[in-house]
Scaffold this active site. Sequence first.
Site, PDB file in Angstrom:
ATOM      1  CG  ASN A  16      -1.711   1.223   1.399  1.00  0.00           C
ATOM      2  OD1 ASN A  16      -1.833   2.030   0.467  1.00  0.00           O
ATOM      3  ND2 ASN A  16      -2.287   1.410   2.579  1.00  0.00           N
ATOM      4  CE  LYS A  18       0.159   3.340   4.840  1.00  0.00           C
ATOM      5  NZ  LYS A  18       0.082   3.492   6.278  1.00  0.00           N
ATOM      6  CG  HIS A 106      -5.777   1.564   5.178  1.00  0.00           C
ATOM      7  ND1 HIS A 106      -5.364   2.501   6.085  1.00  0.00           N
ATOM      8  CD2 HIS A 106      -4.724   0.729   4.969  1.00  0.00           C
ATOM      9  CE1 HIS A 106      -4.109   2.240   6.415  1.00  0.00           C
ATOM     10  NE2 HIS A 106      -3.692   1.172   5.752  1.00  0.00           N
ATOM     11  CD  GLU A 108      -3.004   5.236   6.830  1.00  0.00           C
ATOM     12  OE1 GLU A 108      -2.980   5.337   5.590  1.00  0.00           O
ATOM     13  OE2 GLU A 108      -2.074   4.716   7.490  1.00  0.00           O
ATOM     14  CD  GLU A 178      -3.463  -2.914   7.252  1.00  0.00           C
ATOM     15  OE1 GLU A 178      -2.370  -3.152   6.737  1.00  0.00           O
ATOM     16  OE2 GLU A 178      -4.080  -1.850   7.080  1.00  0.00           O
ATOM     17  N   GLY A 184       2.451   1.844  10.780  1.00  0.00           N
ATOM     18  CA  GLY A 184       3.380   2.956  10.657  1.00  0.00           C
ATOM     19  C   GLY A 184       4.126   3.298  11.937  1.00  0.00           C
ATOM     20  CB  SER A 224       5.186  -2.224  11.987  1.00  0.00           C
ATOM     21  OG  SER A 224       4.803  -0.881  12.235  1.00  0.00           O
TER      22      SER A 224
HETATM   23  C1  PEP Z   1      -0.730  -0.106   5.981  1.00  0.00           C
HETATM   24  O1  PEP Z   1      -0.766   1.057   5.685  1.00  0.00           O
HETATM   25  O2  PEP Z   1      -1.621  -0.862   5.586  1.00  0.00           O
HETATM   26  C2  PEP Z   1       0.374  -0.578   6.811  1.00  0.00           C
HETATM   27  C3  PEP Z   1       0.299  -1.774   7.310  1.00  0.00           C
HETATM   28  O3  PEP Z   1       1.410   0.297   7.020  1.00  0.00           O
HETATM   29  P1  PEP Z   1       2.844  -0.063   7.686  1.00  0.00           P
HETATM   30  O4  PEP Z   1       3.345  -1.331   7.038  1.00  0.00           O
HETATM   31  O5  PEP Z   1       3.705   1.125   7.353  1.00  0.00           O
HETATM   32  O6  PEP Z   1       2.611  -0.234   9.149  1.00  0.00           O
END
Ligand code: PEP
Length: 265
Positions: A16, A18, A106, A108, A178, A184, A224
């Site tokens: 992703n 973003k 997601h 976000e 997630e 992040g 992460s």
């Molecule tokens: C994501 O945005 O779906 C995500 C898992 O980000 P990160 O790997 O940076 O934690």
Amino acid sequence: MSNSQTQSRRPLVAGNWKLHKTLGEARELVAALIAELADGALDAAGPEVVVAPVFTALSSVRDALRGSPITHAAQDLHWEATGAFTGEVSAPLLLDLDCAYVIVGHSERRQFFGDSDEAVRKKAAAALQAGLPPIICVGESLEQRQAGDTETHVLGQLRAALEGLDPEALARVVIAYEPIWAIGTGHSASPEDAQAVHAAIRAAVAADHGQALASGMRLLYGGSVKPDNAATLMAQPDIDGALVGGASLDANSFAAIVRAAAIRE
Ligand code: PEP
């Protein structure tokens, strides 16, 4: 190893991106990724690999990926196909760009853009109706985890998103667990904690829609995921791949995660 690990679930690693990468940077990243994975990690028996750039880069990324088994996905969609919805993009338009998947719900989107459970359900249903498989994201906040509400919250989001879908549509759904506190932050869920939630998700799908469907459904972990934790996470019986944010912006680290998924098989 639990019964839930089946060889029929092909691992999926999705990046992703973003709100990152200009057209030039997107093309560069794709070229670097293809070069990194030219070692056989992408053969037909290997993991499925998908990248999700910003809408404006989808066409360029599609062209840059031509001839490679890596596919591209969108990061969101609107549930209506056409109409007076300024700024929105629909499933038929994403299919027109040859998208293989669309990410839905997601955290976000839920957190910053107000995507409710109902909006997520409508988006997932619209994607499926158009023939575009959704990667539906679910996950709890730190407060919910600390209050012991992880399963209640995650399974609530899951059931809200899958409500009303028929078995044929459900078979094309991918779920990404997630935990919001892991996205992040550099602090991934432990493999054991992630596995426990994945197992609960699979059990809920089995209870609601039958064991066969649940056993075939791919459940990704996101939060992460990095080259140094990817293998242990994906070695868990109910973790079938990863949704990767930050580490997918670098060809070297994303390729290392793809290789970790290849080992899992
Ligand atoms: C994501 O945005 O779906 C995500 C898992 O980000 P990160 O790997 O940076 O934690």
